[in-house]
Design a protein around this motif. Sequence first.
Motif, PDB file in Angstrom:
ATOM      1  N   PRO A  67       0.790  -1.238   0.000  1.00 12.94           N
ATOM      2  CA  PRO A  67       0.000   0.000   0.000  1.00 12.94           C
ATOM      3  C   PRO A  67       0.826   1.294   0.000  1.00 12.94           C
ATOM      4  CG  PRO A  67      -0.980  -1.565   1.491  1.00 12.94           C
ATOM      5  CD  PRO A  67       0.322  -2.177   1.015  1.00 12.94           C
ATOM      6  N   ASP A  68       2.063   1.250   0.471  1.00 10.82           N
ATOM      7  CA  ASP A  68       2.873   2.464   0.528  1.00 10.82           C
ATOM      8  C   ASP A  68       4.131   2.399  -0.333  1.00 10.82           C
ATOM      9  OD1 ASP A  68       1.105   3.568   2.378  1.00 10.82           O
ATOM     10  OD2 ASP A  68       2.163   2.653   4.063  1.00 10.82           O
ATOM     11  N   ILE A  69       4.314   1.350  -1.117  1.00  9.94           N
ATOM     12  CA  ILE A  69       5.554   1.157  -1.880  1.00  9.94           C
ATOM     13  C   ILE A  69       5.238   0.948  -3.356  1.00  9.94           C
ATOM     14  CG2 ILE A  69       7.567  -0.332  -2.213  1.00  9.94           C
ATOM     15  CD1 ILE A  69       7.441  -0.931   0.802  1.00  9.94           C
ATOM     16  N   SER A  70       6.033   1.574  -4.210  1.00 10.06           N
ATOM     17  CA  SER A  70       5.922   1.342  -5.654  1.00 10.06           C
ATOM     18  C   SER A  70       7.294   0.960  -6.199  1.00 10.06           C
ATOM     19  CB  SER A  70       5.392   2.587  -6.370  1.00 10.06           C
ATOM     20  OG  SER A  70       6.328   3.641  -6.298  1.00 10.06           O
ATOM     21  N   ILE A  71       7.276   0.234  -7.312  1.00 13.99           N
ATOM     22  CA  ILE A  71       8.509  -0.066  -8.048  1.00 13.99           C
ATOM     23  C   ILE A  71       8.292   0.385  -9.486  1.00 13.99           C
ATOM     24  CG2 ILE A  71       9.226  -1.999  -6.595  1.00 13.99           C
ATOM     25  CD1 ILE A  71       8.122  -3.887  -8.768  1.00 13.99           C
ATOM     26  N   GLY A  72       9.381   0.651 -10.179  1.00 17.90           N
ATOM     27  CA  GLY A  72       9.211   1.108 -11.552  1.00 17.90           C
ATOM     28  C   GLY A  72      10.526   1.200 -12.293  1.00 17.90           C
ATOM     29  N   GLY A  73      10.428   1.759 -13.462  1.00 15.70           N
ATOM     30  CA  GLY A  73      11.596   1.941 -14.305  1.00 15.70           C
ATOM     31  C   GLY A  73      11.493   3.230 -15.085  1.00 15.70           C
ATOM     32  N   ASN A  74      12.638   3.727 -15.504  1.00 19.64           N
ATOM     33  CA  ASN A  74      12.723   4.966 -16.274  1.00 19.64           C
ATOM     34  C   ASN A  74      13.714   4.814 -17.408  1.00 19.64           C
ATOM     35  OD1 ASN A  74      11.064   6.891 -14.715  1.00 19.64           O
ATOM     36  ND2 ASN A  74      12.548   6.467 -13.110  1.00 19.64           N
ATOM     37  N   PHE A  75      13.434   5.492 -18.482  1.00 23.23           N
ATOM     38  CA  PHE A  75      14.379   5.614 -19.593  1.00 23.23           C
ATOM     39  C   PHE A  75      14.466   7.088 -19.938  1.00 23.23           C
ATOM     40  CE2 PHE A  75      15.219   6.148 -24.112  1.00 23.23           C
ATOM     41  CZ  PHE A  75      16.463   5.545 -24.182  1.00 23.23           C
ATOM     42  N   GLY A  76      15.685   7.574 -20.114  1.00 16.35           N
ATOM     43  CA  GLY A  76      15.874   8.968 -20.478  1.00 16.35           C
ATOM     44  C   GLY A  76      16.957   9.123 -21.509  1.00 16.35           C
ATOM     45  N   ILE A  77      16.875  10.228 -22.259  1.00 14.35           N
ATOM     46  CA  ILE A  77      17.881  10.521 -23.272  1.00 14.35           C
ATOM     47  C   ILE A  77      18.169  12.013 -23.256  1.00 14.35           C
ATOM     48  CG2 ILE A  77      16.216  10.786 -25.145  1.00 14.35           C
ATOM     49  CD1 ILE A  77      18.447   9.273 -26.850  1.00 14.35           C
ATOM     50  N   HIS A  78      19.412  12.334 -23.542  1.00 13.61           N
ATOM     51  CA  HIS A  78      19.863  13.717 -23.488  1.00 13.61           C
ATOM     52  C   HIS A  78      20.927  13.932 -24.552  1.00 13.61           C
ATOM     53  CE1 HIS A  78      22.077  16.998 -21.012  1.00 13.61           C
ATOM     54  NE2 HIS A  78      21.268  17.529 -21.898  1.00 13.61           N
ATOM     55  N   SER A  79      20.701  14.851 -25.463  1.00 13.36           N
ATOM     56  CA  SER A  79      21.695  15.217 -26.470  1.00 13.36           C
ATOM     57  C   SER A  79      22.033  16.688 -26.286  1.00 13.36           C
ATOM     58  CB  SER A  79      21.142  15.008 -27.878  1.00 13.36           C
ATOM     59  OG  SER A  79      20.862  13.659 -28.104  1.00 13.36           O
ATOM     60  N   PHE A  80      23.304  17.022 -26.424  1.00 10.82           N
ATOM     61  CA  PHE A  80      23.700  18.417 -26.260  1.00 10.82           C
ATOM     62  C   PHE A  80      25.000  18.679 -27.001  1.00 10.82           C
ATOM     63  CE2 PHE A  80      25.509  16.034 -22.774  1.00 10.82           C
ATOM     64  CZ  PHE A  80      26.786  16.533 -22.627  1.00 10.82           C
ATOM     65  N   LYS A  81      25.295  19.958 -27.197  1.00  3.11           N
ATOM     66  CA  LYS A  81      26.547  20.383 -27.828  1.00  3.11           C
ATOM     67  C   LYS A  81      27.373  21.142 -26.809  1.00  3.11           C
ATOM     68  CE  LYS A  81      25.673  20.529 -32.666  1.00  3.11           C
ATOM     69  NZ  LYS A  81      26.066  21.165 -33.881  1.00  3.11           N
ATOM     70  N   HIS A  82      28.673  20.900 -26.860  1.00  4.98           N
ATOM     71  CA  HIS A  82      29.607  21.599 -25.986  1.00  4.98           C
ATOM     72  C   HIS A  82      30.901  21.795 -26.770  1.00  4.98           C
ATOM     73  CE1 HIS A  82      31.506  22.954 -22.336  1.00  4.98           C
ATOM     74  NE2 HIS A  82      32.449  22.044 -22.459  1.00  4.98           N
ATOM     75  N   ARG A  83      31.298  23.031 -26.930  1.00  4.96           N
ATOM     76  CA  ARG A  83      32.522  23.366 -27.694  1.00  4.96           C
ATOM     77  C   ARG A  83      32.500  22.720 -29.078  1.00  4.96           C
ATOM     78  NH1 ARG A  83      36.909  22.941 -22.855  1.00  4.96           N
ATOM     79  NH2 ARG A  83      36.035  24.651 -21.661  1.00  4.96           N
ATOM     80  N   HIS A  84      31.392  22.852 -29.757  1.00  2.00           N
ATOM     81  CA  HIS A  84      31.195  22.393 -31.136  1.00  2.00           C
ATOM     82  C   HIS A  84      31.220  20.873 -31.286  1.00  2.00           C
ATOM     83  CE1 HIS A  84      31.419  26.566 -32.202  1.00  2.00           C
ATOM     84  NE2 HIS A  84      32.588  26.657 -31.624  1.00  2.00           N
ATOM     85  N   HIS A  85      31.132  20.131 -30.217  1.00  7.70           N
ATOM     86  CA  HIS A  85      31.030  18.674 -30.292  1.00  7.70           C
ATOM     87  C   HIS A  85      29.641  18.267 -29.817  1.00  7.70           C
ATOM     88  CE1 HIS A  85      35.170  18.056 -31.273  1.00  7.70           C
ATOM     89  NE2 HIS A  85      35.635  18.399 -30.085  1.00  7.70           N
ATOM     90  N   GLY A  86      29.090  17.263 -30.468  1.00 12.16           N
ATOM     91  CA  GLY A  86      27.802  16.731 -30.039  1.00 12.16           C
ATOM     92  C   GLY A  86      27.997  15.560 -29.095  1.00 12.16           C
ATOM     93  N   TYR A  87      27.181  15.509 -28.055  1.00  9.62           N
ATOM     94  CA  TYR A  87      27.249  14.444 -27.066  1.00  9.62           C
ATOM     95  C   TYR A  87      25.858  13.843 -26.881  1.00  9.62           C
ATOM     96  CZ  TYR A  87      31.700  16.595 -25.922  1.00  9.62           C
ATOM     97  OH  TYR A  87      32.960  17.107 -25.990  1.00  9.62           O
ATOM     98  N   ARG A  88      25.823  12.599 -26.471  1.00  6.79           N
ATOM     99  CA  ARG A  88      24.559  11.927 -26.203  1.00  6.79           C
ATOM    100  C   ARG A  88      24.719  11.101 -24.930  1.00  6.79           C
ATOM    101  NH1 ARG A  88      23.847   8.779 -30.690  1.00  6.79           N
ATOM    102  NH2 ARG A  88      23.112  10.617 -31.753  1.00  6.79           N
ATOM    103  N   ALA A  89      23.703  11.153 -24.107  1.00  8.08           N
ATOM    104  CA  ALA A  89      23.676  10.341 -22.887  1.00  8.08           C
ATOM    105  C   ALA A  89      22.290   9.716 -22.774  1.00  8.08           C
ATOM    106  CB  ALA A  89      23.970  11.202 -21.664  1.00  8.08           C
TER     107      ALA A  89
END
Length: 176
Positions: A67-89
């Motif tokens: 009654p007071d506990i849940s379980i689960g999962g997550n998926f995330g994605i992040h793309s960004f540029k830093h000093r003219h390079h593209g990165y993905r996480a």
Amino acid sequence: MTKQIIFSIVLLITVLFSLDSTAQNSKKKNTSSNYSNGSDFYINTGVGVNTKGIPFYFGLDYNGVHPDISIGGNFGIHSFKHRHHGYRAWNLSFNGNYHFNRILNIPNNFDFYAGLNVGLYNYNDRKDYPIDNWSHVRIGAQIGGRWFITDKFGLNLQFGGGTQYSGGNFGVTFRL
């Protein structure tokens, strides 16, 4: 790597739905704590807070464990540029949360929780420099809350670390 991510997400959803189908026959609506309002599953999606762009996330929580506990999962994605390079996480994590609604007597249109997470975090440079590609398992903690505008739809806000690549997430939640 993409096939592994898709397989993991499908496996998580399959396990959670099988837990729900076995629990539905013996479950009565009043066995849930007031945070779930009788819903076995929550779908969460939204954006993260980060200094280098906007990460996106998708998650699924199962509320039928206790009654007071849940379980689960997550998926995330992040793309960004830093000093003219593209990165993905990206990250794939599993979590467990304790919901404080019952012990704090919080109404069921609000949900206040805290918990732990464990998962895989992957980071790479889009130019595929070997030194900039890595992945590892992380462990972390989170604290968050939801405000349900209707019985089935709400807003969520969560802060935490570990498997997340952002210090916080903001989005929407759907009770199924």
